[in-house]
Design a protein around this motif. Structure first.
Motif, mmCIF file in Angstrom:
data_model
loop_
_atom_site.group_PDB
_atom_site.id
_atom_site.type_symbol
_atom_site.label_atom_id
_atom_site.label_comp_id
_atom_site.label_asym_id
_atom_site.label_seq_id
_atom_site.Cartn_x
_atom_site.Cartn_y
_atom_site.Cartn_z
ATOM 1 N N UNK A 24 -7.222 15.151 -2.864
ATOM 2 C CA UNK A 24 -8.538 15.604 -2.408
ATOM 3 C C UNK A 24 -9.323 14.472 -1.768
ATOM 4 N N UNK A 25 -8.659 13.764 -0.874
ATOM 5 C CA UNK A 25 -9.222 12.572 -0.252
ATOM 6 C C UNK A 25 -9.453 12.868 1.226
ATOM 7 N N UNK A 26 -10.676 12.691 1.725
ATOM 8 C CA UNK A 26 -11.014 12.991 3.121
ATOM 9 C C UNK A 26 -10.885 11.726 3.953
ATOM 10 N N UNK A 27 -9.752 11.618 4.677
ATOM 11 C CA UNK A 27 -9.522 10.422 5.482
ATOM 12 C C UNK A 27 -10.468 10.313 6.666
ATOM 13 N N UNK A 28 -11.012 11.428 7.121
ATOM 14 C CA UNK A 28 -11.905 11.397 8.274
ATOM 15 C C UNK A 28 -13.177 10.616 7.972
ATOM 16 N N UNK A 29 -13.516 10.513 6.699
ATOM 17 C CA UNK A 29 -14.739 9.813 6.340
ATOM 18 C C UNK A 29 -14.440 8.479 5.673
ATOM 19 N N UNK A 30 -13.216 7.984 5.876
ATOM 20 C CA UNK A 30 -12.850 6.753 5.180
ATOM 21 C C UNK A 30 -12.369 5.694 6.159
ATOM 22 N N UNK A 31 -12.481 4.457 5.733
ATOM 23 C CA UNK A 31 -11.985 3.327 6.512
ATOM 24 C C UNK A 31 -10.587 2.959 6.003
ATOM 25 N N UNK A 32 -9.940 2.046 6.686
ATOM 26 C CA UNK A 32 -8.586 1.635 6.308
ATOM 27 C C UNK A 32 -8.480 1.173 4.860
ATOM 28 N N UNK A 33 -9.433 0.395 4.335
ATOM 29 C CA UNK A 33 -9.313 -0.007 2.932
ATOM 30 C C UNK A 33 -9.176 1.175 1.980
ATOM 31 N N UNK A 34 -9.799 2.319 2.311
ATOM 32 C CA UNK A 34 -9.680 3.478 1.439
ATOM 33 C C UNK A 34 -8.271 4.056 1.481
ATOM 34 N N UNK A 35 -7.618 3.973 2.653
ATOM 35 C CA UNK A 35 -6.231 4.400 2.743
ATOM 36 C C UNK A 35 -5.355 3.517 1.868
ATOM 37 N N UNK A 36 -5.643 2.236 1.865
ATOM 38 C CA UNK A 36 -4.914 1.299 1.017
ATOM 39 C C UNK A 36 -5.076 1.697 -0.454
ATOM 40 N N UNK A 37 -6.283 2.010 -0.851
ATOM 41 C CA UNK A 37 -6.538 2.432 -2.222
ATOM 42 C C UNK A 37 -5.746 3.680 -2.577
ATOM 43 N N UNK A 38 -5.590 4.578 -1.599
ATOM 44 C CA UNK A 38 -4.865 5.818 -1.834
ATOM 45 C C UNK A 38 -3.391 5.543 -2.109
ATOM 46 N N UNK A 39 -2.775 4.686 -1.308
ATOM 47 C CA UNK A 39 -1.386 4.314 -1.541
ATOM 48 C C UNK A 39 -1.229 3.647 -2.905
ATOM 49 N N UNK A 40 -2.126 2.747 -3.217
ATOM 50 C CA UNK A 40 -2.025 2.018 -4.478
ATOM 51 C C UNK A 40 -2.215 2.960 -5.659
ATOM 52 N N UNK A 41 -3.081 3.974 -5.506
ATOM 53 C CA UNK A 41 -3.327 4.911 -6.604
ATOM 54 C C UNK A 41 -2.055 5.667 -6.988
ATOM 55 N N UNK A 42 -1.368 6.213 -5.994
ATOM 56 C CA UNK A 42 -0.163 6.981 -6.309
ATOM 57 C C UNK A 42 0.954 6.064 -6.794
ATOM 58 N N UNK A 43 1.028 4.839 -6.243
ATOM 59 C CA UNK A 43 2.031 3.874 -6.710
ATOM 60 C C UNK A 43 1.765 3.477 -8.153
ATOM 61 N N UNK A 44 0.493 3.277 -8.497
ATOM 62 C CA UNK A 44 0.163 2.901 -9.873
ATOM 63 C C UNK A 44 0.601 3.968 -10.868
ATOM 64 N N UNK A 45 0.432 5.236 -10.490
ATOM 65 C CA UNK A 45 0.836 6.327 -11.384
ATOM 66 C C UNK A 45 2.334 6.281 -11.623
ATOM 67 N N UNK A 46 3.117 6.249 -10.538
ATOM 68 C CA UNK A 46 4.573 6.299 -10.663
ATOM 69 C C UNK A 46 5.131 5.030 -11.296
ATOM 70 N N UNK A 47 4.682 3.876 -10.826
ATOM 71 C CA UNK A 47 5.206 2.613 -11.330
ATOM 72 C C UNK A 47 4.819 2.409 -12.790
ATOM 73 N N UNK A 48 3.547 2.661 -13.105
ATOM 74 C CA UNK A 48 3.095 2.462 -14.482
ATOM 75 C C UNK A 48 3.849 3.330 -15.473
ATOM 76 N N UNK A 49 4.017 4.616 -15.135
ATOM 77 C CA UNK A 49 4.727 5.524 -16.040
ATOM 78 C C UNK A 49 6.209 5.184 -16.119
ATOM 79 N N UNK A 50 6.804 4.823 -14.972
ATOM 80 C CA UNK A 50 8.220 4.462 -14.970
ATOM 81 C C UNK A 50 8.475 3.243 -15.848
#
Length: 329
Positions: free
Chosen positions: A225-251
């Motif tokens: 539920x992330x609106x990229x149209x209203x975000x800058x590149x750093x927010x895209x970075x945060x999005x990638x890191x968020x999903x990676x943190x979930x998978x990596x942390x649980x793994x």
């Protein structure tokens, strides 16, 4: 007369675990199968009144086995034992005719309760000599990774409410050049974003790599539920890191728990690579050979594909073997 039981799993370590989880004194005739096709052939040959079935297998997976059993009305009692613990997976296998679902690693008390519930134990006698199963180091690591992968997917599913398709983990000891070729092949020649994160604990150390194709960012944003149209590149970075943190942390948590250790994780780092820039991650490693675990996730009806590579130092191998409980020499 012994009860014919099939243990079907592509992992020799998992087959051994299930065999040792059978109730003590249960008079059984065990058939081991490495894929679903072998299991079907064994059932049709009358060797499987009870089927203890994995899901994620080559040739013919557990879902296909359950469908075939139902279509042909084969005489067997299928009990699923899987590391894929997503709620949708549980519902699906039960709808396909499984009588029970047990999460990996298997709990012998739970298996005994289920078998007793269906009245198949009979009178327990003296313990039988268990068949010997040869387990390799790679088989053992693969099964631990399989369970950890299932836990990572389950956590992600509960956050985004989308099914995650899982691969069979691949484990190999690679030279640095082979690791680089694997990374390049994983990237499919596209631009991609890579999240790297180191970890260490109890003599085990390595680096986890999560690779996301840039074309997937819109789908990732939608799931969160992330609106990229209203975000800058750093927010895209945060999005990638968020999903990676979930998978990596649980793994890593699931991996460590099975070894009875704990890992300290470094800060995640992000890098964007293109086909022209080349992949140099493997070259920066100071080891000639690297123990590599490859896992693939397909998220949200295959709209998002991310690849996980766990690179373990060669010095970690003796520490891992000490945690095996003497499964192999």
């Amino acid at each position: 007369m012994p009860t014919p039981v099939i243990i079907c799993d592509d992992s020799s370590f998992a087959r051994k675990q299930v065999m040792h989880a059978l109730p003590a004194g249960w008079n059984v005739d065990i058939t081991f199968c490495e894929n679903g096709r072998q299991a079907i052939e064994s059932i049709e040959a009358g060797k499987g009144d009870i089927l203890l079935l994995d899901l994620n297998m080559p040739v013919m997976d557990g879902f296909e086995v359950l469908q075939y059993i139902r279509q042909k009305d084969l005489p067997t009692l299928p009990i699923v034992i899987s590391g894929d613990i997503q709620p949708d997976t549980h519902r699906l296998v039960m709808s396909l005719g499984a009588v029970a679902f047990i999460r990996k690693p298997i709990d012998s008390a739970e298996l005994t309760r289920i078998l007793d519930q269906f009245g198949v134990l009979g009178i327990l006698t003296d313990n039988q000599a268990a068949p010997k199963i040869q387990v390799t180091f790679n088989d053992w690591i693969q099964e631990i990774s399989n369970v950890a992968m299932g836990r990572a997917a389950d956590l992600l599913v509960r956050l985004i409410n989308e099914r995650v398709e899982l691969s069979i983990p691949h484990v190999s000891l690679m030279a640095r050049g082979e690791v680089e070729m694997t990374l390049n092949a994983t990237a499919h020649g596209d631009n991609f974003t890579c999240i790297t994160q180191g970890f260490i604990g109890s003599g085990i150390a390595g680096e986890n790599l999560m690779l996301f194709h840039d074309t997937n960012i819109q789908h990732v944003a939608r799931l969160f539920d992330f609106d990229l149209r209203q975000s800058e590149t750093p927010s895209e970075v945060e999005l990638y890191i968020e999903i990676a943190n979930v998978l990596v942390g649980a793994f890593l948590k699931g991996f460590a728990e099975q070894l009875d250790v704990s890992f300290s994780q470094g800060h995640p780092h992000l890098a964007i690579y293109s086909q022209e820039s080349g992949m140099t991650l493997a070259r920066r490693k100071g080891h000639d050979r690297i123990l590599t675990i490859e896992v693939n996730y397909e998220i949200g009806d295959k709209q998002i594909r991310c690849n996980q590579l766990v690179l373990l130092t060669p010095e970690s191998i003796p520490a891992l073997k000490k945690r095996s409980g003497g499964e192999f020499n």
